[in-house]
Design a protein around this motif. Structure first.
Motif, PDB file in Angstrom:
ATOM      1  N   TYR A 160      -3.815   0.836   4.018  1.00 61.23           N
ATOM      2  CA  TYR A 160      -3.103   1.831   3.208  1.00 61.23           C
ATOM      3  C   TYR A 160      -1.688   2.041   3.739  1.00 61.23           C
ATOM      4  O   TYR A 160      -1.340   3.140   4.180  1.00 61.23           O
ATOM      5  CB  TYR A 160      -3.876   3.153   3.180  1.00 61.23           C
ATOM      6  N   PRO A 161      -0.837   1.032   3.660  1.00 59.60           N
ATOM      7  CA  PRO A 161       0.518   1.164   4.208  1.00 59.60           C
ATOM      8  C   PRO A 161       1.347   2.248   3.492  1.00 59.60           C
ATOM      9  O   PRO A 161       2.282   2.794   4.084  1.00 59.60           O
ATOM     10  CB  PRO A 161       1.123  -0.221   4.015  1.00 59.60           C
ATOM     11  N   GLU A 162       0.999   2.560   2.262  1.00 56.08           N
ATOM     12  CA  GLU A 162       1.748   3.576   1.511  1.00 56.08           C
ATOM     13  C   GLU A 162       1.479   4.994   2.037  1.00 56.08           C
ATOM     14  O   GLU A 162       2.259   5.903   1.789  1.00 56.08           O
ATOM     15  CB  GLU A 162       1.422   3.482   0.014  1.00 56.08           C
ATOM     16  N   ASP A 163       0.383   5.179   2.776  1.00 55.70           N
ATOM     17  CA  ASP A 163       0.064   6.494   3.334  1.00 55.70           C
ATOM     18  C   ASP A 163       0.676   6.588   4.735  1.00 55.70           C
ATOM     19  O   ASP A 163      -0.019   6.607   5.746  1.00 55.70           O
ATOM     20  CB  ASP A 163      -1.456   6.706   3.390  1.00 55.70           C
ATOM     21  N   ARG A 164       1.973   6.674   4.772  1.00 60.12           N
ATOM     22  CA  ARG A 164       2.687   6.660   6.054  1.00 60.12           C
ATOM     23  C   ARG A 164       2.351   7.841   6.952  1.00 60.12           C
ATOM     24  O   ARG A 164       2.341   7.729   8.166  1.00 60.12           O
ATOM     25  CB  ARG A 164       4.194   6.605   5.799  1.00 60.12           C
ATOM     26  N   ARG A 166      -0.497   9.290   6.915  1.00 58.08           N
ATOM     27  CA  ARG A 166      -1.946   9.172   7.146  1.00 58.08           C
ATOM     28  C   ARG A 166      -2.682  10.490   6.884  1.00 58.08           C
ATOM     29  O   ARG A 166      -3.545  10.915   7.638  1.00 58.08           O
ATOM     30  CB  ARG A 166      -2.226   8.674   8.565  1.00 58.08           C
ATOM     31  N   ASP A 168      -3.865  11.260   3.502  1.00 53.64           N
ATOM     32  CA  ASP A 168      -4.486  11.171   2.181  1.00 53.64           C
ATOM     33  C   ASP A 168      -6.007  11.114   2.362  1.00 53.64           C
ATOM     34  O   ASP A 168      -6.564  10.074   2.727  1.00 53.64           O
ATOM     35  CB  ASP A 168      -3.974   9.926   1.453  1.00 53.64           C
ATOM     36  N   ARG A 171      -7.983   8.366   0.487  1.00 52.36           N
ATOM     37  CA  ARG A 171      -7.898   7.042   1.113  1.00 52.36           C
ATOM     38  C   ARG A 171      -8.743   6.984   2.389  1.00 52.36           C
ATOM     39  O   ARG A 171      -9.373   5.972   2.676  1.00 52.36           O
ATOM     40  CB  ARG A 171      -6.445   6.684   1.388  1.00 52.36           C
TER      41      ARG A 171
END
Length: 194
Positions: A160-164, A166, A168, A171
């Protein structure tokens, strides 16, 4: 303050003081109503205050839950003899049995550890959706999990690179479904009162 976790509402309910930081790890999940204790702790925070919680994961503790079921089904007492019988019965299980994996736990090796692991009188396991519901109900903001294992942190970042940040929870739920042992010991996480 110090006291029996099952009496948390009574112990903390009358405190007037508000706090910048509250930590509770390994306590709430031993209450009959963990969310009632959580609500009290959230109410004791100052605006902008931080809350760190540690709660058992239903997914991560599947082997322990199965072993606790075996102990209960055999009506084993929490005596030294009952602990010996439980350990012997679990070691005798076939390797594929859900409860057999508990024999690999560090706490399984000692009588006091095994008593806490398999004979605790009150234990409530959480899921990530249940954590999310409580956070919303108590008006908190989820800040993220504390992950000690570098491999788990790296795997999440890769998945999950879009959840910078962390933070979420949906996710994280998906991640735990794919990697059930990610929170084997417990969820350790931070919240903040806006």
């Amino acid at each position: 303050r110090e006291g029996d976790a099952r009496r948390l509402p009574e112990i903390l309910g009358g405190i007037e003081e508000r706090f910048d930081l509250i930590e509770s790890s390994g306590v709430l999940h031993h209450m009959a109503d963990p969310e009632a204790g959580w609500a009290i702790l959230a109410g004791l925070l100052k605006p902008g205050g931080f809350l760190k919680l540690g709660l058992y994961s239903a997914t991560g503790r599947q082997a322990i839950t199965a072993a606790r079921g075996l102990v209960a089904a055999q009506n084993l007492p929490a005596s030294i003899e009952g602990i010996r019988q439980a350990r012997q019965a679990i070691r005798a299980l076939p390797p594929e049995h859900a409860a057999r994996k508990v024999a690999e736990e560090l706490d399984f090796a000692s009588a006091s550890g095994c008593r806490d692991l398999l004979f605790h009188v009150q234990e409530e396991c959480f899921t990530i959706p249940r954590i999310g519901d409580a956070i919303r109900r108590f008006g908190l903001a989820f800040l993220g999990f504390e992950i000690a294992d570098e491999g788990t942190r790296a795997a999440y970042a890769k998945a999950y690179p879009e959840d910078r940040r962390r933070d979420d929870l949906d996710r994280w739920r998906q991640f735990e479904e794919q990697r059930p042992q990610s929170f084997r010991t417990m969820y350790q996480f931070w919240c903040r009162k806006p």
